[in-house]
Design an enzyme around this catalytic site. Sequence first.
Site, PDB file in Angstrom:
ATOM      1  N   ASN A   1      29.698  40.649  55.750  1.00 22.15           N
ATOM      2  CA  ASN A   1      28.590  39.952  55.104  1.00 22.15           C
ATOM      3  C   ASN A   1      27.930  40.915  54.109  1.00 22.15           C
ATOM      4  O   ASN A   1      27.432  41.965  54.505  1.00 22.15           O
ATOM      5  CB  ASN A   1      27.590  39.502  56.179  1.00 22.15           C
ATOM      6  CG  ASN A   1      26.398  38.778  55.590  1.00 22.15           C
ATOM      7  OD1 ASN A   1      25.855  39.205  54.586  1.00 22.15           O
ATOM      8  ND2 ASN A   1      25.987  37.700  56.221  1.00 22.15           N
TER       9      ASN A   1
ATOM     10  N   HIS B   1      26.048  38.356  64.270  1.00 19.53           N
ATOM     11  CA  HIS B   1      24.617  38.632  64.193  1.00 19.53           C
ATOM     12  C   HIS B   1      24.225  39.827  65.048  1.00 19.53           C
ATOM     13  O   HIS B   1      24.412  39.810  66.256  1.00 19.53           O
ATOM     14  CB  HIS B   1      23.736  37.439  64.569  1.00 19.53           C
ATOM     15  CG  HIS B   1      22.430  37.482  63.820  1.00 19.53           C
ATOM     16  ND1 HIS B   1      21.421  38.313  64.186  1.00 19.53           N
ATOM     17  CD2 HIS B   1      22.027  36.843  62.687  1.00 19.53           C
ATOM     18  CE1 HIS B   1      20.429  38.172  63.310  1.00 19.53           C
ATOM     19  NE2 HIS B   1      20.770  37.295  62.391  1.00 19.53           N
TER      20      HIS B   1
ATOM     21  N   HIS C   1      25.272  34.521  52.575  1.00 18.82           N
ATOM     22  CA  HIS C   1      24.334  33.479  52.989  1.00 18.82           C
ATOM     23  C   HIS C   1      23.467  33.108  51.790  1.00 18.82           C
ATOM     24  O   HIS C   1      22.645  33.910  51.342  1.00 18.82           O
ATOM     25  CB  HIS C   1      23.473  34.028  54.136  1.00 18.82           C
ATOM     26  CG  HIS C   1      22.532  33.027  54.726  1.00 18.82           C
ATOM     27  ND1 HIS C   1      21.774  33.294  55.836  1.00 18.82           N
ATOM     28  CD2 HIS C   1      22.231  31.761  54.379  1.00 18.82           C
ATOM     29  CE1 HIS C   1      21.046  32.239  56.145  1.00 18.82           C
ATOM     30  NE2 HIS C   1      21.296  31.299  55.261  1.00 18.82           N
TER      31      HIS C   1
ATOM     32  N   GLU D   1      30.382  29.525  65.629  1.00 16.66           N
ATOM     33  CA  GLU D   1      30.112  30.966  65.575  1.00 16.66           C
ATOM     34  C   GLU D   1      29.001  31.223  66.584  1.00 16.66           C
ATOM     35  O   GLU D   1      27.893  30.696  66.455  1.00 16.66           O
ATOM     36  CB  GLU D   1      29.683  31.405  64.172  1.00 16.66           C
ATOM     37  CG  GLU D   1      29.323  32.900  64.149  1.00 16.66           C
ATOM     38  CD  GLU D   1      29.170  33.484  62.735  1.00 16.66           C
ATOM     39  OE1 GLU D   1      29.849  33.000  61.810  1.00 16.66           O
ATOM     40  OE2 GLU D   1      28.379  34.426  62.584  1.00 16.66           O
TER      41      GLU D   1
ATOM     42  N   THR E   1      18.338  35.080  60.194  1.00 16.97           N
ATOM     43  CA  THR E   1      18.549  33.883  61.010  1.00 16.97           C
ATOM     44  C   THR E   1      18.173  34.172  62.464  1.00 16.97           C
ATOM     45  O   THR E   1      18.787  35.018  63.107  1.00 16.97           O
ATOM     46  CB  THR E   1      20.036  33.462  60.932  1.00 16.97           C
ATOM     47  OG1 THR E   1      20.467  33.620  59.596  1.00 16.97           O
ATOM     48  CG2 THR E   1      20.207  32.028  61.361  1.00 16.97           C
TER      49      THR E   1
ATOM     50  N   HIS F   1      23.237  42.097  51.964  1.00 18.11           N
ATOM     51  CA  HIS F   1      22.265  43.167  51.734  1.00 18.11           C
ATOM     52  C   HIS F   1      22.620  44.079  50.564  1.00 18.11           C
ATOM     53  O   HIS F   1      21.816  44.905  50.159  1.00 18.11           O
ATOM     54  CB  HIS F   1      21.998  43.918  53.033  1.00 18.11           C
ATOM     55  CG  HIS F   1      21.366  42.998  54.034  1.00 18.11           C
ATOM     56  ND1 HIS F   1      20.220  42.287  53.754  1.00 18.11           N
ATOM     57  CD2 HIS F   1      21.757  42.597  55.274  1.00 18.11           C
ATOM     58  CE1 HIS F   1      19.920  41.518  54.779  1.00 18.11           C
ATOM     59  NE2 HIS F   1      20.838  41.679  55.711  1.00 18.11           N
TER      60      HIS F   1
ATOM     61  N   GLU G   1      27.517  30.997  54.413  1.00 15.27           N
ATOM     62  CA  GLU G   1      26.524  30.609  55.415  1.00 15.27           C
ATOM     63  C   GLU G   1      25.441  29.819  54.710  1.00 15.27           C
ATOM     64  O   GLU G   1      24.970  30.227  53.649  1.00 15.27           O
ATOM     65  CB  GLU G   1      25.899  31.850  56.057  1.00 15.27           C
ATOM     66  CG  GLU G   1      26.869  32.669  56.862  1.00 15.27           C
ATOM     67  CD  GLU G   1      26.277  33.980  57.334  1.00 15.27           C
ATOM     68  OE1 GLU G   1      26.991  34.726  58.017  1.00 15.27           O
ATOM     69  OE2 GLU G   1      25.110  34.281  56.999  1.00 15.27           O
TER      70      GLU G   1
ATOM     71  N   ARG H   1      20.562  31.572  50.872  1.00 17.12           N
ATOM     72  CA  ARG H   1      19.347  31.066  51.517  1.00 17.12           C
ATOM     73  C   ARG H   1      18.569  30.169  50.572  1.00 17.12           C
ATOM     74  O   ARG H   1      18.626  30.320  49.351  1.00 17.12           O
ATOM     75  CB  ARG H   1      18.448  32.234  51.945  1.00 17.12           C
ATOM     76  CG  ARG H   1      18.997  33.050  53.101  1.00 17.12           C
ATOM     77  CD  ARG H   1      17.962  34.079  53.523  1.00 17.12           C
ATOM     78  NE  ARG H   1      16.774  33.435  54.018  1.00 17.12           N
ATOM     79  CZ  ARG H   1      16.502  33.244  55.314  1.00 17.12           C
ATOM     80  NH1 ARG H   1      17.320  33.704  56.235  1.00 17.12           N
ATOM     81  NH2 ARG H   1      15.405  32.633  55.677  1.00 17.12           N
TER      82      ARG H   1
ATOM     83  N   ARG I   1      16.515  34.881  48.582  1.00 18.30           N
ATOM     84  CA  ARG I   1      15.960  36.245  48.634  1.00 18.30           C
ATOM     85  C   ARG I   1      17.010  37.315  48.350  1.00 18.30           C
ATOM     86  O   ARG I   1      16.681  38.405  47.937  1.00 18.30           O
ATOM     87  CB  ARG I   1      15.281  36.510  49.976  1.00 18.30           C
ATOM     88  CG  ARG I   1      16.230  36.585  51.143  1.00 18.30           C
ATOM     89  CD  ARG I   1      15.505  37.052  52.388  1.00 18.30           C
ATOM     90  NE  ARG I   1      14.582  36.021  52.882  1.00 18.30           N
ATOM     91  CZ  ARG I   1      14.206  35.928  54.164  1.00 18.30           C
ATOM     92  NH1 ARG I   1      14.638  36.802  55.018  1.00 18.30           N
ATOM     93  NH2 ARG I   1      13.403  34.979  54.554  1.00 18.30           N
ATOM     94  N   HIS I   2      18.282  37.010  48.602  1.00 12.88           N
ATOM     95  CA  HIS I   2      19.310  37.989  48.244  1.00 12.88           C
ATOM     96  C   HIS I   2      20.420  37.353  47.406  1.00 12.88           C
ATOM     97  O   HIS I   2      20.507  37.579  46.215  1.00 12.88           O
ATOM     98  CB  HIS I   2      19.839  38.775  49.463  1.00 12.88           C
ATOM     99  CG  HIS I   2      19.992  38.013  50.741  1.00 12.88           C
ATOM    100  ND1 HIS I   2      20.711  36.847  50.823  1.00 12.88           N
ATOM    101  CD2 HIS I   2      19.530  38.263  51.992  1.00 12.88           C
ATOM    102  CE1 HIS I   2      20.691  36.419  52.066  1.00 12.88           C
ATOM    103  NE2 HIS I   2      19.974  37.240  52.811  1.00 12.88           N
TER     104      HIS I   2
HETATM  105  N1  PXP Z   1      26.573  35.359  61.131  1.00 14.15           N
HETATM  106  C1  PXP Z   1      25.563  34.548  60.734  1.00 14.15           C
HETATM  107  C2  PXP Z   1      25.715  33.089  60.948  1.00 14.15           C
HETATM  108  C3  PXP Z   1      24.421  35.063  60.100  1.00 14.15           C
HETATM  109  O1  PXP Z   1      23.425  34.234  59.720  1.00 14.15           O
HETATM  110  C4  PXP Z   1      24.357  36.448  59.846  1.00 14.15           C
HETATM  111  C5  PXP Z   1      23.182  37.011  59.100  1.00 14.15           C
HETATM  112  O2  PXP Z   1      23.177  36.535  57.804  1.00 14.15           O
HETATM  113  C6  PXP Z   1      25.432  37.248  60.271  1.00 14.15           C
HETATM  114  C7  PXP Z   1      26.516  36.687  60.920  1.00 14.15           C
HETATM  115  C8  PXP Z   1      25.445  38.728  60.042  1.00 14.15           C
HETATM  116  O3  PXP Z   1      24.439  39.327  60.781  1.00 14.15           O
HETATM  117  P1  PXP Z   1      24.148  40.880  60.634  1.00 14.15           P
HETATM  118  O4  PXP Z   1      23.682  41.102  59.234  1.00 14.15           O
HETATM  119  O5  PXP Z   1      23.072  41.126  61.651  1.00 14.15           O
HETATM  120  O6  PXP Z   1      25.412  41.601  60.918  1.00 14.15           O
END
Ligand code: PXP
Length: 238
Positions: A7, A191, A43, A151, A101, A10, A70, A45, A49-50
């Site tokens: 992901n 997550h 994601h 998931e 999330t 960030h 996402e 959003r 924001r990102h």
């Molecule tokens: N899976 C889902 C569905 C999420 O919403 C997120 C955060 O955007 C992640 C995985 C990744 O989480 P993390 O950044 O804590 O690894």
Amino acid sequence: MANLGVNIDHVATLRQARFTPYPDLIEAAKICEKAGADGITVHLREDRRHIQDRDVYSLRKIVNTKLNLEMAATRQIVEIALRVVPDEVCIVPEKRRELTTEGGLDVWGQRRRLAGVVNRLNKKGILVSLFIDPEPKQVRAAKEVGADCVELHTGTYAEAKGKTKQLKELKKLKQAGKLAVKMGLRLNAGHGLNYQNVRPVVRIPGIEDLNIGHSIISRSVFVGLAQAVREMKRLIKR
Ligand code: PXP
């Protein structure tokens, strides 16, 4: 062994902090893939924001592995997903003021609406995953609305303090995972996973993709993105 979806939200967080053109998300995705990522996750959003809309369209053009989007199941974002056609979408709940999330989707509570959304996305050939807490009721509801995949939200496991609490959360993940596999759903998780807590999750029977962001991007500040991806890939391979 599980697949690693990196992901890269960030990377965009850093860019949006100053509204600069860098760090470039396309370059980030390419580095991740070259270092062994099995997929790229972002994601989009509602508050943007990102990740921005243009990022998703650009990534669609260059991601060679798998693009996982996402998203909240809102009308506007669903329309974007139907235009972008990612390989997979993961529907998540979204609250504007949350840091990230916070909980899983209440699939049970919005079965009818979600069934419609899943159907529209499926018709475009997009696989649909639902981000849920490890609860049997939500797994059954996911099957009922026609999802291809769940998931499992690993946030509570990741935040559990002490071995006993962690094992209790892991057990919930295993049980929900077992039910999902039995019902013919594909099984992903994510997550809060990091280099310290990922191993037990890899061993959950039936697990396919792990979506990991914050810990990898954080590690990349010190060792570079390619190395951060390789280190995680090594951990989830064994
Ligand atoms: N899976 C889902 C569905 C999420 O919403 C997120 C955060 O955007 C992640 C995985 C990744 O989480 P993390 O950044 O804590 O690894």
